[in-house]
Design a protein around this motif. Structure first.
Motif, PDB file in Angstrom:
ATOM      1  N   GLY A   9      75.155 -66.588  12.155  1.00  0.00           N
ATOM      2  CA  GLY A   9      75.534 -67.285  13.392  1.00  0.00           C
ATOM      3  C   GLY A   9      74.590 -68.422  13.659  1.00  0.00           C
ATOM      4  N   ASN A  10      74.496 -68.810  14.927  1.00  0.00           N
ATOM      5  CA  ASN A  10      73.679 -69.988  15.244  1.00  0.00           C
ATOM      6  C   ASN A  10      72.365 -69.649  15.934  1.00  0.00           C
ATOM      7  OD1 ASN A  10      75.536 -71.863  14.185  1.00  0.00           O
ATOM      8  ND2 ASN A  10      76.853 -71.436  15.949  1.00  0.00           N
ATOM      9  N   ALA A  35      65.153 -60.791   4.657  1.00  0.00           N
ATOM     10  CA  ALA A  35      65.488 -61.919   3.771  1.00  0.00           C
ATOM     11  C   ALA A  35      66.348 -62.880   4.566  1.00  0.00           C
ATOM     12  CB  ALA A  35      66.263 -61.425   2.554  1.00  0.00           C
ATOM     13  N   VAL A  36      65.999 -64.161   4.543  1.00  0.00           N
ATOM     14  CA  VAL A  36      66.836 -65.146   5.236  1.00  0.00           C
ATOM     15  C   VAL A  36      67.083 -66.334   4.301  1.00  0.00           C
ATOM     16  CG1 VAL A  36      65.979 -64.511   7.530  1.00  0.00           C
ATOM     17  CG2 VAL A  36      64.914 -66.394   6.322  1.00  0.00           C
ATOM     18  N   VAL A  37      68.175 -67.022   4.578  1.00  0.00           N
ATOM     19  CA  VAL A  37      68.509 -68.206   3.783  1.00  0.00           C
ATOM     20  C   VAL A  37      68.479 -69.404   4.729  1.00  0.00           C
ATOM     21  CG1 VAL A  37      70.204 -69.266   2.247  1.00  0.00           C
ATOM     22  CG2 VAL A  37      69.996 -66.767   2.345  1.00  0.00           C
ATOM     23  N   ASN A  38      67.768 -70.457   4.319  1.00  0.00           N
ATOM     24  CA  ASN A  38      67.659 -71.612   5.221  1.00  0.00           C
ATOM     25  C   ASN A  38      68.718 -72.676   4.898  1.00  0.00           C
ATOM     26  OD1 ASN A  38      66.740 -73.100   3.036  1.00  0.00           O
ATOM     27  ND2 ASN A  38      64.577 -72.741   3.532  1.00  0.00           N
ATOM     28  N   SER A  62      53.025 -66.278   7.559  1.00  0.00           N
ATOM     29  CA  SER A  62      53.827 -67.027   6.594  1.00  0.00           C
ATOM     30  C   SER A  62      55.256 -67.129   7.145  1.00  0.00           C
ATOM     31  CB  SER A  62      53.783 -66.271   5.268  1.00  0.00           C
ATOM     32  OG  SER A  62      54.617 -66.853   4.354  1.00  0.00           O
ATOM     33  N   PRO A  63      55.450 -68.040   8.117  1.00  0.00           N
ATOM     34  CA  PRO A  63      56.734 -68.060   8.829  1.00  0.00           C
ATOM     35  C   PRO A  63      57.909 -68.388   7.913  1.00  0.00           C
ATOM     36  CG  PRO A  63      55.104 -69.463   9.908  1.00  0.00           C
ATOM     37  CD  PRO A  63      54.529 -69.069   8.585  1.00  0.00           C
ATOM     38  N   LEU A  64      59.070 -67.945   8.335  1.00  0.00           N
ATOM     39  CA  LEU A  64      60.293 -68.294   7.616  1.00  0.00           C
ATOM     40  C   LEU A  64      61.407 -68.445   8.646  1.00  0.00           C
ATOM     41  CD1 LEU A  64      61.748 -65.191   5.694  1.00  0.00           C
ATOM     42  CD2 LEU A  64      60.352 -65.077   7.743  1.00  0.00           C
ATOM     43  N   ASP A  65      62.404 -69.184   8.296  1.00  0.00           N
ATOM     44  CA  ASP A  65      63.536 -69.342   9.207  1.00  0.00           C
ATOM     45  C   ASP A  65      64.786 -69.554   8.371  1.00  0.00           C
ATOM     46  OD1 ASP A  65      64.875 -69.386  11.518  1.00  0.00           O
ATOM     47  OD2 ASP A  65      64.205 -71.367  12.179  1.00  0.00           O
ATOM     48  N   GLY A  66      65.931 -69.360   9.004  1.00  0.00           N
ATOM     49  CA  GLY A  66      67.162 -69.535   8.258  1.00  0.00           C
ATOM     50  C   GLY A  66      68.358 -69.459   9.176  1.00  0.00           C
ATOM     51  N   THR A  67      69.524 -69.531   8.597  1.00  0.00           N
ATOM     52  CA  THR A  67      70.740 -69.495   9.409  1.00  0.00           C
ATOM     53  C   THR A  67      71.433 -68.139   9.329  1.00  0.00           C
ATOM     54  OG1 THR A  67      71.951 -70.385   7.550  1.00  0.00           O
ATOM     55  CG2 THR A  67      71.181 -71.977   9.192  1.00  0.00           C
ATOM     56  N   TYR A  68      71.082 -67.377   8.343  1.00  0.00           N
ATOM     57  CA  TYR A  68      71.623 -66.016   8.272  1.00  0.00           C
ATOM     58  C   TYR A  68      70.658 -65.151   7.470  1.00  0.00           C
ATOM     59  CZ  TYR A  68      73.371 -67.231   3.560  1.00  0.00           C
ATOM     60  OH  TYR A  68      73.482 -67.622   2.249  1.00  0.00           O
ATOM     61  N   GLU A 168      76.186 -68.433  -1.867  1.00  0.00           N
ATOM     62  CA  GLU A 168      77.394 -68.324  -1.023  1.00  0.00           C
ATOM     63  C   GLU A 168      76.946 -68.489   0.420  1.00  0.00           C
ATOM     64  OE1 GLU A 168      80.514 -67.957  -1.610  1.00  0.00           O
ATOM     65  OE2 GLU A 168      80.606 -67.324  -3.713  1.00  0.00           O
ATOM     66  N   PRO A 169      76.829 -69.725   0.896  1.00  0.00           N
ATOM     67  CA  PRO A 169      76.218 -69.952   2.207  1.00  0.00           C
ATOM     68  C   PRO A 169      76.903 -69.194   3.340  1.00  0.00           C
ATOM     69  CG  PRO A 169      76.621 -72.023   1.059  1.00  0.00           C
ATOM     70  CD  PRO A 169      77.252 -70.944   0.242  1.00  0.00           C
ATOM     71  N   ASP A 170      76.076 -68.748   4.274  1.00  0.00           N
ATOM     72  CA  ASP A 170      76.541 -68.088   5.502  1.00  0.00           C
ATOM     73  C   ASP A 170      77.417 -66.873   5.245  1.00  0.00           C
ATOM     74  OD1 ASP A 170      75.221 -69.833   7.229  1.00  0.00           O
ATOM     75  OD2 ASP A 170      76.811 -71.323   6.985  1.00  0.00           O
ATOM     76  N   MET A 171      77.193 -66.191   4.175  1.00  0.00           N
ATOM     77  CA  MET A 171      78.015 -65.004   3.905  1.00  0.00           C
ATOM     78  C   MET A 171      77.144 -63.751   3.736  1.00  0.00           C
ATOM     79  SD  MET A 171      80.600 -64.098   0.780  1.00  0.00           S
ATOM     80  CE  MET A 171      81.934 -65.177   1.178  1.00  0.00           C
ATOM     81  N   ILE A 172      77.572 -62.683   4.396  1.00  0.00           N
ATOM     82  CA  ILE A 172      76.962 -61.361   4.162  1.00  0.00           C
ATOM     83  C   ILE A 172      78.105 -60.428   3.788  1.00  0.00           C
ATOM     84  CG2 ILE A 172      75.760 -59.386   5.195  1.00  0.00           C
ATOM     85  CD1 ILE A 172      74.436 -61.262   7.150  1.00  0.00           C
TER      86      ILE A 172
END
Ligand code: M6R
Length: 634
Positions: A9-10, A35-38, A62-68, A168-172
């Motif tokens: 999501g957003n 686990a996140v994907v940016n 060790s920051p990380l960020d992503g969209t899902y 496969e972006p934005d897919m779980i």
């Protein structure tokens, strides 16, 4: 039990997942990971051994960020609780990651096969092979969804999974074969979790995946299929629980909160189901069991596990006396191994707080295959059991997050009592006057429970005398026998003190050999004056108290308020209960002691989580529940 949380999501994905994992802490864990994907489609993983705050610290450094992303709390089964073995686990490319709750039985065999095609493994877990298996099938299928589906067909065991392929972006993809998977439906955002609480503050619209199903989730939609790619229509439901109900609300821990929620949970379970004016009970949630069938059943079998089994055993006393129908009670874990005799006149009643207990589900399915109807008493609407049963009496206990069943048990007892009254009314075994009397007594329960919960100081004192005991015996007669069993289970489960529950009358057939000046014997001996069967039960159990005293045993009694006879004999402070009602003895202090215990427990390796004796808490009363509604019955 492991915990899974996933989000597409957003929103900011990392805090959302960490917060969700925190709401699954009740499942116990030894390590955690995320686990996140940016936006550049890079997949990043952070993992840490131990508590969730260790993972938070790793993320802070060790920051990380992503969209899902997906997160996991692990309870080690295959491989030590190290950072390396913490989920998520990767394939060789590092682009496919998997989190898993359950056990893959054939993982060694699959690992061997995968090694032959040059897959390299870096953990001791069974989970890692799933990522590699998907990677292997992806080479041939060139389609992530198909690759997952083929991999699922190779796995033996029970598993709930969330899987990401960074290509496969934005897919779980979420999969269920056994342990629960809940999908939350938001506005252009979707959630995956092992239980409802992590989702509740974001959306109340959810569905549970069924066994052998997978959800393909992206930002715009969720699709559900089975493992053969047939499309499945999910049964979406609106959760009515208030998100606040899934928080600790000022209590030290969930179990304490849930003990104190019993008056509300009991009230909610009976509310709108019983008329005080007529004593009529309304059980109107039946999908597939008619009133005529309820009239016609000649016997009822109950199947359940643990605390729910104890409730079932108490239910036998209630239903047989109120409705004069024969009731047998089975451990669900044994039911299918003894070729049960079922026919159309036999109703199976399954009892489960979660609605997801595998053995109870197996009993339900086996019975339906044999052509008999299944009624459920369950606390989680939309769970597997409520979906598959022919009818459900929902307990309205709200989320039970503490692992030890407390408020769910008393709510189950209310549901069983209602069922007994319903059948008694229907089959004419109760007069209108009797039915009204019962309704009135039930209606008084919440207030009595509240009163009792306010009186915990005596028990606090008593608990201090016994917290070093290593063994306990719990004895009760009639309906107090299942209550004794439940008290012993709670003591074992919460305090790690060995305890046995026995029918008081069986004492002379062996257990009395154990009695000496070091063994506390907990008697549950309530009485309703003027009720012949209740008085008989009381007198017989009183004789048992005398016998234990004669053998120098330590007697602790749970008695009806005003009972001086057994209190005098008890030699140890006895505690009072109420006529005509459930009662429950609990103690703020005892539970506070449990939280100390809990703290100790958490600071140790979960694989050796026995606290030392000095840290043991005494919770013999923490959930010594007596339920003497039979004293109501003639
Ligand atoms: O969710 P269920 O009621 O089917 O669970 C059955 C048992 O695992 C459960 O009652 C267990 O014994 C309790 N948590 C013990 O306090």
């Amino acid at each position: 039990m492991c915990g899974i949380v996933g989000y597409v999501g957003n929103k900011q994905v990392v805090p959302l997942i960490i917060d969700g994992l925190r709401k699954l802490e009740y499942r116990g864990y030894d390590s955690a990971g995320i686990a996140v994907v940016n936006e550049s489609h890079d997949l990043e993983i952070r993992r840490a051994e131990g508590k969730l705050r260790n993972l938070e610290e790793v993320i802070r450094l060790s920051p990380l960020d992503g969209t899902y992303g997906i997160g996991h709390t692990r309870w080690a089964t295959h491989g030590r609780p190290t950072e390396e073995n913490a989920h998520p686990h990767r394939d060789c490319s590092g682009r496919i990651v998997v989190v898993h709750n359950g056990i893959i039985e054939n993982y060694l065999q699959l690992k061997e096969q995968l090694r032959k095609t040059d897959h390299q493994f870096v953990t001791e877990t069974d989970t890692e092979i799933i990522a590699h298996l998907i990677e292997e099938y992806l080479k041939a299928e060139r389609n992530f969804e198909k690759a997952v589906r083929r991999a699922m067909q190779d796995l033996k065991g029970i598993f709930a999974l969330s899987i990401i392929n960074a290509d496969e972006p934005d897919m779980i993809i979420a999969v269920r074969q056994g342990p629960p998977v809940v999908i939350g439906l938001g506005d252009r955002e979707f959630f995956v979790a092992s239980d409802i609480p992590p989702i509740l503050q974001h959306t109340r619209d959810v569905f549970f995946l069924g066994d052998g199903e997978m959800a393909i989730i992206n930002k715009d939609a969720v699709r559900v299929t089975d493992f053969e790619a047939n499309s499945v229509q999910p049964a979406i439901q609106r959760i009515t629980w208030d998100p606040i109900m899934a928080e600790k609300g000022g209590f030290k821990h969930f179990m304490l909160k849930e003990i104190y929620e019993q008056p509300r949970s009991v009230r909610d379970t009976m509310q709108s189901r019983i008329s005080l004016d007529t004593g009529r009970v309304f059980i109107d949630e039946m999908k597939n069991i008619t009133e005529a069938e309820f009239k016609q059943f000649t016997s009822i079998k109950i199947a359940a596990c643990g605390t729910s089994w104890h409730a079932g055993l108490a239910g036998k006393y209630m239903i047989e006396q109120l409705a004069r129908v024969q009731v047998d009670v089975d451990y669900a874990s044994e039911f299918r191994y003894r070729e049960p005799v079922m026919d159309e006149n036999t109703l199976l009643l399954v009892i489960s707080q979660s609605g997801e207990t595998a053995d109870t589900i197996a009993a339900l399915r086996e019975t339906q295959q044999l052509g008999s109807k299944v009624l459920a008493i369950c606390n989680v609407q939309g769970s597997m059991i409520t979906r598959e049963a022919d009818g459900t009496i929902l307990t309205h206990a709200g989320p039970e997050i503490g692992v030890a069943s407390t408020k769910a048990f008393t709510a189950q007892m209310v549901a069983l009592y209602l069922l007994g009254l319903y059948l008694g009314n229907l089959r004419g075994t109760l007069s209108a006057g009797e039915a009204k009397h019962h309704a009135q007594q039930l209606a008084e329960l919440p207030v009595k429970l509240e009163h009792l919960l306010n009186e915990s100081d005596d028990i606090e004192e008593l608990s201090k005398e016994f917290f070093r005991a290593t063994d306990f015996l719990y004895l009760g007669r009639g309906i107090n026998f299942p209550v004794a069993l439940e008290g012993a289970l709670k003591l074992k489960e919460i305090s790690y003190i060995h305890a046995e529950g026995y029918p008081a009358g069986e004492m002379k057939h062996g257990p009395n050999a154990l009695i000496d000046e070091r063994l506390p014997v907990m008697f549950i001996n309530t009485r309703e004056e003027g009720n012949r069967s209740s008085e008989l039960r009381y007198e017989k159990t009183h004789s048992n108290i005398v016998e234990v005293k004669a053998r120098e045993g330590i007697v602790i009694s749970v008695l009806t308020e005003g009972d001086t006879m057994s209190a005098t004999m008890s030699g140890h402070p006895s505690y009072r209960s109420f006529h005509f009602s459930f009662w429950l003895i609990t103690s703020r202090c005892v539970v506070a002691a449990m939280s100390t215990n809990h703290a100790t427990w958490q600071s140790q390796s979960p694989l050796s989580n026995k606290p030392t004796i000095d840290h043991r808490c005494f919770s013999v009363f923490a959930f010594s529940i007596a339920f003497p509604p039979m004293s109501l019955l003639k």
